[in-house]
Motif scaffolding. Structure first.
Motif, mmCIF file in Angstrom:
data_model
loop_
_atom_site.group_PDB
_atom_site.id
_atom_site.type_symbol
_atom_site.label_atom_id
_atom_site.label_comp_id
_atom_site.label_asym_id
_atom_site.label_seq_id
_atom_site.Cartn_x
_atom_site.Cartn_y
_atom_site.Cartn_z
ATOM 1 N N ILE A 24 28.148 -0.765 -94.485
ATOM 2 C CA ILE A 24 28.923 -0.735 -96.033
ATOM 3 C C ILE A 24 30.490 -0.719 -95.332
ATOM 4 N N VAL A 135 32.384 -13.087 -105.423
ATOM 5 C CA VAL A 135 31.336 -12.452 -106.127
ATOM 6 C C VAL A 135 31.690 -11.775 -107.246
ATOM 7 N N GLY A 136 30.525 -11.352 -108.007
ATOM 8 C CA GLY A 136 30.800 -10.837 -109.525
ATOM 9 C C GLY A 136 30.634 -9.239 -109.547
ATOM 10 N N PHE A 137 31.127 -8.815 -110.162
ATOM 11 C CA PHE A 137 30.974 -7.203 -110.460
ATOM 12 C C PHE A 137 31.171 -6.897 -112.111
ATOM 13 N N GLU A 141 33.417 -1.646 -112.290
ATOM 14 C CA GLU A 141 34.019 -1.825 -110.742
ATOM 15 C C GLU A 141 35.421 -2.920 -110.556
ATOM 16 N N GLU A 150 40.723 -2.768 -103.915
ATOM 17 C CA GLU A 150 39.601 -2.781 -102.859
ATOM 18 C C GLU A 150 38.291 -2.688 -103.604
ATOM 19 N N ILE A 151 37.246 -3.106 -102.733
ATOM 20 C CA ILE A 151 35.752 -2.925 -103.530
ATOM 21 C C ILE A 151 35.101 -2.713 -102.062
ATOM 22 N N TRP A 152 34.077 -1.873 -102.362
ATOM 23 C CA TRP A 152 33.160 -1.600 -101.233
ATOM 24 C C TRP A 152 31.946 -2.651 -101.182
ATOM 25 N N LEU A 153 31.464 -2.915 -100.231
ATOM 26 C CA LEU A 153 30.219 -3.763 -99.967
ATOM 27 C C LEU A 153 29.369 -3.533 -99.067
ATOM 28 N N ALA A 189 18.895 -9.915 -103.732
ATOM 29 C CA ALA A 189 19.912 -8.955 -103.648
ATOM 30 C C ALA A 189 20.182 -8.887 -102.235
ATOM 31 N N GLU A 221 23.766 -11.923 -103.684
ATOM 32 C CA GLU A 221 25.084 -11.505 -103.593
ATOM 33 C C GLU A 221 26.250 -12.596 -104.226
ATOM 34 N N ARG B 89 21.934 -6.864 -108.336
ATOM 35 C CA ARG B 89 22.838 -6.265 -107.780
ATOM 36 C C ARG B 89 23.976 -5.663 -108.263
ATOM 37 N N LEU B 153 32.473 6.311 -111.373
ATOM 38 C CA LEU B 153 33.774 5.714 -110.643
ATOM 39 C C LEU B 153 35.010 6.203 -111.326
#
Lengths: 421, 167
Positions: A24, A135-137, A141, A150-153, A189, A221, B89, B153
């Motif tokens: 992570i 990448v999509g969120f 998020e 920032e974003i976690w991955l 995924a 991903e 995901r 969040l």
């Protein structure tokens, strides 16, 4: 063992020398794409609740595409709020009713090799065609991204998919993706799909984007293509200046891929995905006697200039069958300008195509062209889930722009190769 | 986070976010959208779900669109937890970001609609009271426990921003 381009970009964005699949990390975002659907409309109220602003207006691109043009009080209010957000936070890169966000980004050369980018839409993987990790969120998020940058991955594995040889007539990148959804599945995924081989090297950026766009359908991903001179030329054509070291972003020769798959494009037939999954695909010849009410050319994946060229190649001198309607929603205003200038648009309308405004439109049942009960549609879009384009009882088949055009002419799902000899 | 108990609603493989949050109702308020959640595949779902009920599904639950309205609709209807063999995901990340306990459950196929389940999401314990069977699965990922325990969040960001403001 070496590292894939995706792992190298993630490591750079995480401030690390290297990363290992499964771990992570927290990555700094170089570009965040916000759309009217999951963008300001959903993020701004949360910023107010948090008492927070945006981390860096210069790293945000805002595009209206899902609810354009306004057709009722609700869509008008959503678009108004989006414009107000851009003014409030002084975001310089705003594209209002200029086309679908993923396409606007690439047309303007904004996504470049080595970047770590994210977007509030699942097809953000589209940008990976330019050698960036995009990448999509979800909007929740993206709220975090807009506040913190920032974003976690969880570092994904990389799967390499090589294609060799030239396509036969009437076959395109879309057929590759419908075939891969079947062969490699839609449950990928935590995997990046890296596309390569001489077929991909010979593709235009529009066709490469079709590959990475539909990595989303594979459940990946994201998708990515290593950059080359074609990539850099497209970025320059968009008015941007790629970094001198842009081509250093590539996978090592001894990359530890999770898997490597090799396919031959020469053998590929046009593919059609039957309802209600992109993975429910097979050669077009296996789909017989399916009458078509609506043929739809649209969406980020299926209405770029190269897609309209495929449609025109089939339609040239032909007309849409009686009882079938052909709807075309170009992917951007620039596509409309280019297709008008080069004569493509005249071929489309002469054949009887019905032109719609640019935008996401009927692909997700948001704009013009949604389906009635029990109707059958063949579409150049990326998803055919039950109810996605309108009525739950409607049937949506997916195909390449060639196949959609051929089906519009025949009035039933048809093999484009028979019209291209 | 305390344990969650409720009846199981069982779904198969590949339930996508379009059926959870249909585009036709995107512009409508959440309560209207939620009333159509799962309508295309399970018309009785929205009208009959009870607060605390648990969604159990096969592979690739939540595949497709990034629309956060999918987990929001489930949460609005009262879904207490989600157990699936695997997830799309973005859906997985969205659901956790809204504080919905969302666990990987390889034995999802053993659950029958209406079974009474009790879940401890942090420990990864699932009890099927109807069939008197216990399961141990991976708990919530460690790096996400703080966020999910905070309620999602938004509460987590509030904590983080106030900590920054205080320092």
């Amino acid at each position: 063992m070496g590292y894939s381009i995706a792992q190298k970009i993630i490591a750079r964005a995480a401030g690390r020398d290297s990363v290992t699949p499964g771990e992570i990390v927290t990555c700094s975002v170089d570009l965040a794409l916000l759309l009217d659907s999951g963008g300001p409309r959903r993020i701004w109220p949360r910023l107010k609740e948090l008492g927070a602003g945006v981390w860096d207006p210069d790293k945000i691109v805002v595009v209206t595409d899902h609810f354009t043009p306004a057709v009722d009080a609700e869509s008008a209010a959503i678009l108004q709020l989006t414009r107000d957000f851009v003014r409030e936070f002084e975001i310089p890169r705003f594209f209002d009713m200029q086309g679908i966000g993923h396409v606007v980004l690439t047309e303007n050369g904004f996504v470049q090799p080595g970047m770590f980018a994210c977007g509030g839409d699942s097809h953000s993987s589209n940008g990976g065609a330019f050698g960036c990790y995009m990448v999509g969120f979800g909007a929740i998020e993206m709220t975090g991204v807009v506040v913190t940058g920032e974003i976690w991955l969880q570092v994904p594995e990389t799967v390499r998919v090589n294609w060799s040889g030239a396509f036969g007539p009437g076959v395109a990148a879309k057929d590759i993706m419908l075939m891969l959804c079947r062969e490699l599945g839609i449950n990928n995924a935590f995997k990046v799909i890296e596309f390569g081989g001489d077929t991909v090297a010979g593709m235009t950026m529009n066709e490469r984007a079709t590959l990475t766009n539909m990595a989303a359908e594979m459940g990946a991903e994201t998708g990515i293509v290593e950059p080359d001179d074609t990539t850099l030329a497209a970025i320059r054509a968009g008015g941007q200046h790629p970094d001198a070291a842009a081509l250093d972003w590539c996978s090592d020769a001894d990359t530890d891929y999770e898997a490597v798959h090799n396919f031959v494009a020469t053998e590929l037939a046009p593919q059609v995905a039957a309802p209600h999954s992109p993975a429910n695909s097979g050669p077009v010849g296996e789909v017989t006697n399916v009458r078509v009410d609506q043929a739809y050319i649209g969406a980020c994946v299926g209405a770029k200039l190269s897609d309209l060229h495929m449609v025109a190649e089939v339609l040239n001198g032909r007309t849409v069958a009686g009882g079938t309607r052909l709807l075309i929603a170009p992917a951007s205003q620039q596509v409309i300008v280019d297709a008008t200038t080069d004569g493509t648009m005249k071929i489309l309308v002469d054949a009887g195509a019905y032109l719609l405004p640019t935008g996401c439109g009927a692909c997700a049942a948001l704009g013009a062209g949604i389906l009635a009960e029990d109707e059958v549609c063949i579409s150049s879009t990326n998803r055919n889930f039950k109810g996605r384009m309108g009525a739950n009882s409607a049937s949506v088949y997916l195909g390449s722009p060639y196949t959609v055009a051929a089906s519009a002419v025949a009035g039933q799902i048809a093999d484009p190769r028979e019209m291209l000899v | 986070m305390t344990s969650i108990s409720g009846r199981a609603w069982v779904f198969g493989d590949g339930v996508n976010t379009d059926v959870m949050a249909p585009g036709l109702f995107f512009k409508a308020p959440l309560e209207v959208l939620a009333a159509h959640c799962m309508e295309a595949i399970e018309p009785a779902f929205a009208a009959n779900i009870v607060v605390g009920d648990i969604v159990v599904a096969g592979r690739n639950f939540g595949v497709g669109s990034a629309r956060e309205q999918a987990p929001m609709a489930l949460q609005h209807l009262g879904v207490g937890a989600i157990l699936a063999e695997s997830y799309g995901r973005i859906f997985y990340r969205n659901a956790l970001s809204f504080g919905i306990p969302t666990l990987l459950f390889p034995q999802a196929g053993e659950i029958v609609a209406g079974d009474e389940l009790v879940i401890d999401p942090l420990a990864g314990r699932i009890e099927n009271r109807t069939r008197a069977k216990m399961y141990t699965v991976a708990g919530l990922p460690e790096h996400l426990m703080a966020m999910v325990s905070a309620g999602g969040l938004m509460p987590y960001l509030k904590q983080r921003l106030s900590a920054q403001g205080a320092s």
